[in-house]
Write an enzyme that holds these catalytic residues in place. Structure first.
Site, PDB file in Angstrom:
ATOM      1  N   GLU A 104       0.821  -1.207   0.000  1.00  3.23           N
ATOM      2  CA  GLU A 104       0.000   0.000   0.000  1.00  3.23           C
ATOM      3  C   GLU A 104       0.864   1.270   0.000  1.00  3.23           C
ATOM      4  OE1 GLU A 104      -4.127  -1.565   1.838  1.00  3.23           O
ATOM      5  OE2 GLU A 104      -2.708  -0.834   3.326  1.00  3.23           O
ATOM      6  N   CYS A 117       3.480   8.491   1.198  1.00  3.08           N
ATOM      7  CA  CYS A 117       3.964   7.544   2.199  1.00  3.08           C
ATOM      8  C   CYS A 117       4.188   6.211   1.489  1.00  3.08           C
ATOM      9  CB  CYS A 117       2.898   7.435   3.295  1.00  3.08           C
ATOM     10  SG  CYS A 117       3.310   6.294   4.598  1.00  3.08           S
ATOM     11  N   CYS A 128       5.787  -4.993  15.752  1.00  5.15           N
ATOM     12  CA  CYS A 128       5.416  -4.057  16.827  1.00  5.15           C
ATOM     13  C   CYS A 128       3.980  -4.375  17.252  1.00  5.15           C
ATOM     14  CB  CYS A 128       5.551  -2.615  16.349  1.00  5.15           C
ATOM     15  SG  CYS A 128       7.252  -2.205  15.911  1.00  5.15           S
ATOM     16  N   CYS A 131       0.801  -2.608  15.483  1.00  2.00           N
ATOM     17  CA  CYS A 131       0.864  -2.275  14.054  1.00  2.00           C
ATOM     18  C   CYS A 131       0.262  -3.384  13.187  1.00  2.00           C
ATOM     19  CB  CYS A 131       2.319  -2.037  13.646  1.00  2.00           C
ATOM     20  SG  CYS A 131       2.501  -1.659  11.890  1.00  2.00           S
ATOM     21  N   CYS A 350      -1.700   5.813   9.919  1.00  2.00           N
ATOM     22  CA  CYS A 350      -0.481   5.183  10.462  1.00  2.00           C
ATOM     23  C   CYS A 350      -0.818   3.838  11.090  1.00  2.00           C
ATOM     24  CB  CYS A 350       0.127   6.027  11.577  1.00  2.00           C
ATOM     25  SG  CYS A 350       0.613   7.651  11.085  1.00  2.00           S
TER      26      CYS A 350
HETATM   27  N1  SAH Z   1       8.984   0.526  10.351  1.00  2.00           N
HETATM   28  C1  SAH Z   1       9.160   1.950  10.304  1.00  2.00           C
HETATM   29  C2  SAH Z   1       8.259   2.585   9.286  1.00  2.00           C
HETATM   30  C3  SAH Z   1       6.778   2.536   9.637  1.00  2.00           C
HETATM   31  S1  SAH Z   1       6.282   4.145   9.962  1.00  2.00           S
HETATM   32  C4  SAH Z   1       8.960   2.513  11.690  1.00  2.00           C
HETATM   33  O1  SAH Z   1       8.587   1.761  12.585  1.00  2.00           O
HETATM   34  O2  SAH Z   1       9.235   3.689  11.908  1.00  2.00           O
HETATM   35  C5  SAH Z   1       4.708   3.980  10.598  1.00  2.00           C
HETATM   36  C6  SAH Z   1       4.550   4.735  11.905  1.00  2.00           C
HETATM   37  O3  SAH Z   1       3.231   4.490  12.389  1.00  2.00           O
HETATM   38  C7  SAH Z   1       5.508   4.233  12.938  1.00  2.00           C
HETATM   39  O4  SAH Z   1       5.868   5.254  13.834  1.00  2.00           O
HETATM   40  C8  SAH Z   1       4.656   3.225  13.639  1.00  2.00           C
HETATM   41  O5  SAH Z   1       5.147   2.892  14.902  1.00  2.00           O
HETATM   42  C9  SAH Z   1       3.338   3.946  13.697  1.00  2.00           C
HETATM   43  N2  SAH Z   1       2.212   3.043  13.921  1.00  2.00           N
HETATM   44  C10 SAH Z   1       2.187   1.714  13.729  1.00  2.00           C
HETATM   45  N3  SAH Z   1       0.979   1.213  14.060  1.00  2.00           N
HETATM   46  C11 SAH Z   1       0.228   2.250  14.444  1.00  2.00           C
HETATM   47  C12 SAH Z   1      -1.129   2.376  14.860  1.00  2.00           C
HETATM   48  N4  SAH Z   1      -1.927   1.310  14.908  1.00  2.00           N
HETATM   49  N5  SAH Z   1      -1.582   3.602  15.163  1.00  2.00           N
HETATM   50  C13 SAH Z   1      -0.788   4.684  15.061  1.00  2.00           C
HETATM   51  N6  SAH Z   1       0.496   4.627  14.667  1.00  2.00           N
HETATM   52  C14 SAH Z   1       1.001   3.423  14.357  1.00  2.00           C
END
Ligand code: SAH
Length: 374
Positions: A104, A117, A128, A131, A350
């Protein structure tokens, strides 16, 4: 002729992934063909500025060179499986990268600017806790052509009347961990900032990482782009649970890498991303820990209200809690913004990106891809 005498095979040109090749790769190909290095700039302009990948149309190259290039060039177009638009203007594309996987890509408009993005992997190994991408597992790294291809296709599909630049910022915050796919990421960063290709200023390209410490140092040494760190917790016991790569690269190491990054790029602030999870990491004590941990590093903080996805065990912190957390950071002198959720209705916010990933990762290898289990 003896039976073992070999008939030389016709010389087959080395394949050249046209959309993913940076200036150095193009110049190296040209050198092998006995052509001068400036030809690389011509190709970049055709492919990235004019959107032309049919070598026959590259009229400032000689006919023979066009033919050789056409033989060598591989153009990976990414079929669009889905394209959705939220009422808030956010758009999401689902690109097929192979028969099993689709990734995506999101465009987030903000007044007259548009932020792209991009995804760097089909899935993610970091897992994580909050996520959606991590929950899907991992299939493979994207190639440079597939990463740059997300931008190339959206850029050149923009209506011709789009004023000047269809995209103003690129953030590596889509599916996957960009620094776990550094070999493919690096040429794309060079393409983005090359004036002969997209010409993004170094302020408009951001790489986000969950904390791959050695690769942060490598990025700092080899590129001048903005760094975002997905911190989410300022205590190891909590971060170990939320961002399991912390068990390999704990906070002291990560904060050290952020400090070194800022030292190498004294004109920059490191962006700290912090997802607000109700009752998990949003207390006054958490804010205090964050301030203490990051003391002395030039940072700005983005608080991200948690975006839920099917099966997620967390809830978003209430607005008043987010505001109080923000206030504490601001009162400690840290510039802190709350990221407005965008594209939620189309699961483009995000942490909601999931694409379609054919997971190849056994459950016990989910956490780091290095064989370390939970
Ligand atoms: N792997 C990289 C790139 C992903 S960026 C990283 O971790 O930085 C995506 C961002 O959204 C990251 O800061 C991630 O932690 C955050 N994120 C992931 N799941 C989320 C959620 N359910 N709600 C809000 N932010 C989230």
């Amino acid at each position: 002729m003896s039976a073992i005498e070999r008939i030389p095979e016709p010389r087959s040109p080395a394949p050249l992934p046209l959309i993913g090749a940076d200036r150095a790769a193009l110049a190296a190909w040209m050198a092998r063909e006995g052509e001068p290095p400036f030809r690389a700039r011509q190709i970049l302009a055709w492919v990235h500025q004019r959107g032309v990948v049919d070598c026959a149309q590259m009229t400032d190259l000689g006919l023979a060179l066009r033919a050789r290039l056409a033989d060598a060039a591989v153009v990976a177009r990414l079929p669009v499986v889905a394209h959705e638009r939220d009422a808030d203007g956010t758009e999401k594309w689902l690109f097929q990268v192979d028969p099993q996987n689709a990734v995506e890509t999101v465009v987030i408009p903000d007044e007259d600017r548009r932020t792209l993005c991009v995804s760097t992997q089909a899935g993610c190994v970091l897992h994580c806790a909050f996520c959606a991408t991590g929950a899907q597992g991992f299939s493979r790294n994207l190639t440079s052509a597939e990463i740059a291809g997300q931008l190339w296709q959206i850029w050149h599909a923009a209506p011709p009347r789009t004023p000047l630049r269809p995209i103003h910022n690129v953030v590596f915050m889509g599916m996957g961990e960009p620094l776990a796919n550094y070999a493919a990421l690096s040429p794309v960063l060079r393409l983005l900032t090359d004036d002969c290709a997209y010409g993004f200023s170094k302020w408009r390209v951001t790489v986000s990482t969950a904390g791959l410490v050695p690769m942060i140092d490598r990025l700092a040494a080899e590129h001048d782009v903005a760094l975002a760190v997905s911190l989410h917790a300022a205590r190891d016991d909590l971060r170990d649970r939320l961002v399991p790569i912390n068990r390999i690269h704990p906070l002291d190491d990560l904060v050290g890498a952020m400090r070194r990054y800022a030292g190498r790029h004294p004109d920059r602030e490191v962006l700290v991303e912090y997802v607000m999870l109700d009752g998990v990491n949003d207390t006054p004590a958490d804010a205090r820990d964050l301030v203490r941990r990051l003391a002395g590093i030039p940072i700005k903080v983005n608080l991200i209200p948690f975006n839920s996805f099917p099966g997620s065990p967390f809830a978003r912190s209430p607005a008043a809690v987010i505001e109080a957390f923000q206030r504490r950071l601001i009162d400690s002198g840290i510039r802190t913004l709350v990221r407005r959720p965008r594209g939620e209705a189309i699961a483009a916010a995000c942490g909601q990106l999931a694409g379609r990933v054919a997971n190849r990762l056994p459950e016990r290898h989910r956490f780091t891809g290095t064989g370390v289990s939970a």
